[in-house]
Design a protein around this motif. Sequence first.
Motif, mmCIF file in Angstrom:
data_model
loop_
_atom_site.group_PDB
_atom_site.id
_atom_site.type_symbol
_atom_site.label_atom_id
_atom_site.label_comp_id
_atom_site.label_asym_id
_atom_site.label_seq_id
_atom_site.Cartn_x
_atom_site.Cartn_y
_atom_site.Cartn_z
ATOM 1 N N THR B 241 -33.902 105.576 30.981
ATOM 2 C CA THR B 241 -33.945 104.932 29.667
ATOM 3 C C THR B 241 -34.389 103.475 29.769
ATOM 4 O O THR B 241 -35.268 103.038 29.054
ATOM 5 N N ARG B 242 -33.760 102.741 30.674
ATOM 6 C CA ARG B 242 -34.025 101.308 30.756
ATOM 7 C C ARG B 242 -35.412 101.021 31.316
ATOM 8 O O ARG B 242 -36.148 100.185 30.841
ATOM 9 N N ARG B 244 -37.838 103.391 32.042
ATOM 10 C CA ARG B 244 -38.888 104.342 31.671
ATOM 11 C C ARG B 244 -39.456 105.094 32.877
ATOM 12 O O ARG B 244 -40.651 105.355 32.944
ATOM 13 N N GLU B 326 -39.313 109.146 19.271
ATOM 14 C CA GLU B 326 -39.657 108.005 18.418
ATOM 15 C C GLU B 326 -39.163 108.235 16.989
ATOM 16 O O GLU B 326 -38.570 107.345 16.373
ATOM 17 N N ASN B 336 -31.288 106.114 23.650
ATOM 18 C CA ASN B 336 -30.926 105.850 25.041
ATOM 19 C C ASN B 336 -29.507 106.319 25.356
ATOM 20 O O ASN B 336 -29.252 106.853 26.432
#
Lengths: 485, 448
Positions: B241-242, B244, B326, B336
């Motif tokens: 998440t952080r 990518r 998105e 996340n």
Amino acid sequence: MAGIKKNFPGVIALAHASFDLKAGEVHALVGENGAGKSTLIKILTGVQKQDGGTIELYGSPISFDSPQEAQRGQLATIYQEFTLIPALSVRANLFLGREKSRSGFLDSKGESAQAGIILARLGLHIDVETPVAELTIAQQQLVEIARALASDAKVLVMDEPTAALTPTEVKALFVVLRELAEQGIGMIFISHRLNEIFEIADRITVLRDGTTIATRATSEFTRQQLIELMVGRSIEDEYPRAMTKPQATGLEVRNLGAGIVRDVSFTAHRGEIVGIAGLMGAGRTEVVRLIFGADNRESGAVLLDGKNVMIGSPREAIANGICLLTEDRKTQGLILRAAARDNFALPNLTTWSRLGFINKAKELSRFQKHVVNLKIRISDPEQLAENLSGGNQQKLLVARWLETNSQVVIFDEPTRGIDVGAKFEMYLLIGELALQGKVVIVVSSELPELLGICDRILVMRRGQLAGEITDVRSAKQEDVMALAV
Amino acid sequence: MNSSSVSDRARLKRWISDYGMLGVLLLLCVLFSILTLDEQFPTGKAAAESVYETQLYRLPASTKVIAVGSSSAQDSLFTLEVSKRITNATVDVVNGDPQVIRAFLEKSVSSSGDRLVIATTNAVASVVTAIKSQVASLQSAEIVSPLSRRWPTFLLAENIRNVANQITVIAIIAIGMTIVIITAGIDLSVGSLIALCAVIVTWLIGQWGAESAGTGAMLGAAVIGIVLCGVVGAFSGLMITRFRIPPFIATLAMMQVAAGIGYIISQGRPIYQIPESFIWLGRGVDPLFGIPTAVILMIVLYAVAHVIMSQTTLGRYIYAVGGNPEAARLAGIRVNAILLFAYTICAMLAGLGGVLMASQLKSGAPTYGLSYELYVIAAVVVGGTSLSGGEGRILGTLIGALIIGVIQNGMNLVNVESYTQKVVLGLVILGAVLLDRLKQRRMASVRT
């Protein structure tokens, strides 16, 4: 194409559609979503097979079993979605699948030479070795057309080729299309933008409910007639203007800045419809995304009813009663492979769940209430979002945000890719929201649309506010463009 | 056609496409049942009952019965039960090798001229028949043995229990994998986490009393092992998440890291120093119906996961994040946080799988769980969850795990050797994915 029939389980997509194309003409195909345009094109290009009827090319019957076969038959299609490979060069894309080779080795020189000729024919002066990713959208569109030409196509099918282009780019494209027509290439042109159709088409065929309603020279139609033929009823006014009464300031944006957006400040009142105009890339979408917290802002503040609200994410924006209907429904709005009901419920789940458990009966009843109110045409709440028409997809998203009780409703290109009838309903809906006392902001590339429904229009240029048009009723498109360029 | 029947039909169609694999599972069961149809002889108590009900229930008082069996536990149960059942005649009991049986039978004949009935288990029936033909004084003796019946080996309660036991580890981890795959991710580290957790738990138990460790120590070790796996999963989630990093890469890296740590802690050797009672989880059965504890645990976890995925906001968010991250973010979902949850819970379930395996094997070794991630992913995919995310059913995964378990077990029963089994299993996975593609293509062509 004569008497084409196509049935899908449960629906007749084409009942009796006929279409003819002369060499060297631009022939527009128009109709509402679901009228059968796409199906007709799919049958022509071999993506699907017809259940009845015949297709002839230069007088001999043909039937393509696949798009590849159609291409060999000198028929090329340019789809709405780009099919270029971004990392490959223009040359590689042009000859993809039919590379020139000499005894197994790529003939780069020969390709470059031919690519240069084709691109010059389109008035595109770029290095053929440039990766497609570095081109502008308009250039990419031209490369798509060049690719069709590289295959020696005699018939070009273009599905919404201008959807991603700015007005200037559209003008340039039309010049090219005219030249191609003079070279004897026949073109089928599909678009929702009626202005463009009147500008470029020699003849127009109207499809409705899977049947050809009329085929006439463009000069024999008026805009009004064309719309009425498409929707099958008479339409008083293309842009219904709501009797809005702007009240107190609802939204205030101060010195907003991030990326290309610099120092944007404006206010919008409750009960007012504020338009944001500007050229492609002027920062319109960026501004509304910053207000909604979709992107991180570097400076500025957003005030709601006079109170400074801290918005760092869409989540916080929604909690504060701000919502955004994104410009691209398919990638940013909907979860296409999920049920319509799911899409509606997504930001609202917590209002009808306890301890994380969803009250499905309540969810369904809320959804159905909106389906009735907004006249969403849907066969089943579980119908997948991707199977709805553009207009119904947009309404579904509106329903979602009405349920969150949003006070600021921001539309980014609310009518892009939706048909004439659905556009009209969308305008009525936007007016209705303003009458309810909400702040309504509409971003659009369609100037007539903004001039037709807004109370005030903000014009952006290169990331900044270039000016404001307050007397919308007497303003002209030229007035907006003067500020925008 | 009215609209409600249309939507009913659509719903039925959806159900079939969601759980169509159930039909495949049933077909496989039928297939293996037919292939393994065989003479089945009852054993133990059931064998004694069979002999008594069919052949010994009405004996004249002057009859003498000898119950014969080998020295196995089942045969001892048989002879004991026979002697208990028969009340109106004298019963002698003998259990042992053929020599012992022969000696006993030769000795017991001379006593009287009564009618003699020898009740024997199927294991030693041929021995007894041979003895009878050789010993003249036994000529008049009747030999009775339990009647056989035709029944598929595959459907024997014992075999079904076997299948269930074999799939529990894979099936439990597959719950977490389903969640991760629905978010359009993948977790390759689960196999290594099995080993890591098994090693951590057995090592901790070794530190806290080894063979004499109490229940509290074992429970504590298991909880710590599972939580540590959760930490590893959270770390993968953070990378994804952080920063990518694609899930495939992040979890591939963690797969190596976790495996390495497992070897370091155990110094490459299996750890055996754990109490006997530790096998309760992996090999224990419930006292009422004889259902293995692990199977009960699996069923409970599936029920909970099914409810979470279908009835709660968390479940909806997981589907939404997988369907379009998105769009989900712009609808106000903490994408996340959801992803972090998915990878953490998947790793924790892999940890639980490790505890289970350590319990089944009564040891912990860094070699456990090798290439298990592939079996787990196979179970999820066969169960109908799409690798592109946003779609999938928890109960489908259970069916997928059962299909894989049944195929393996069935092939073992019909003596397909293990190399061929691999080929078949690979083809089954391919077939399941192909079926999914065809389904999607059909749906796409219906679009108007």
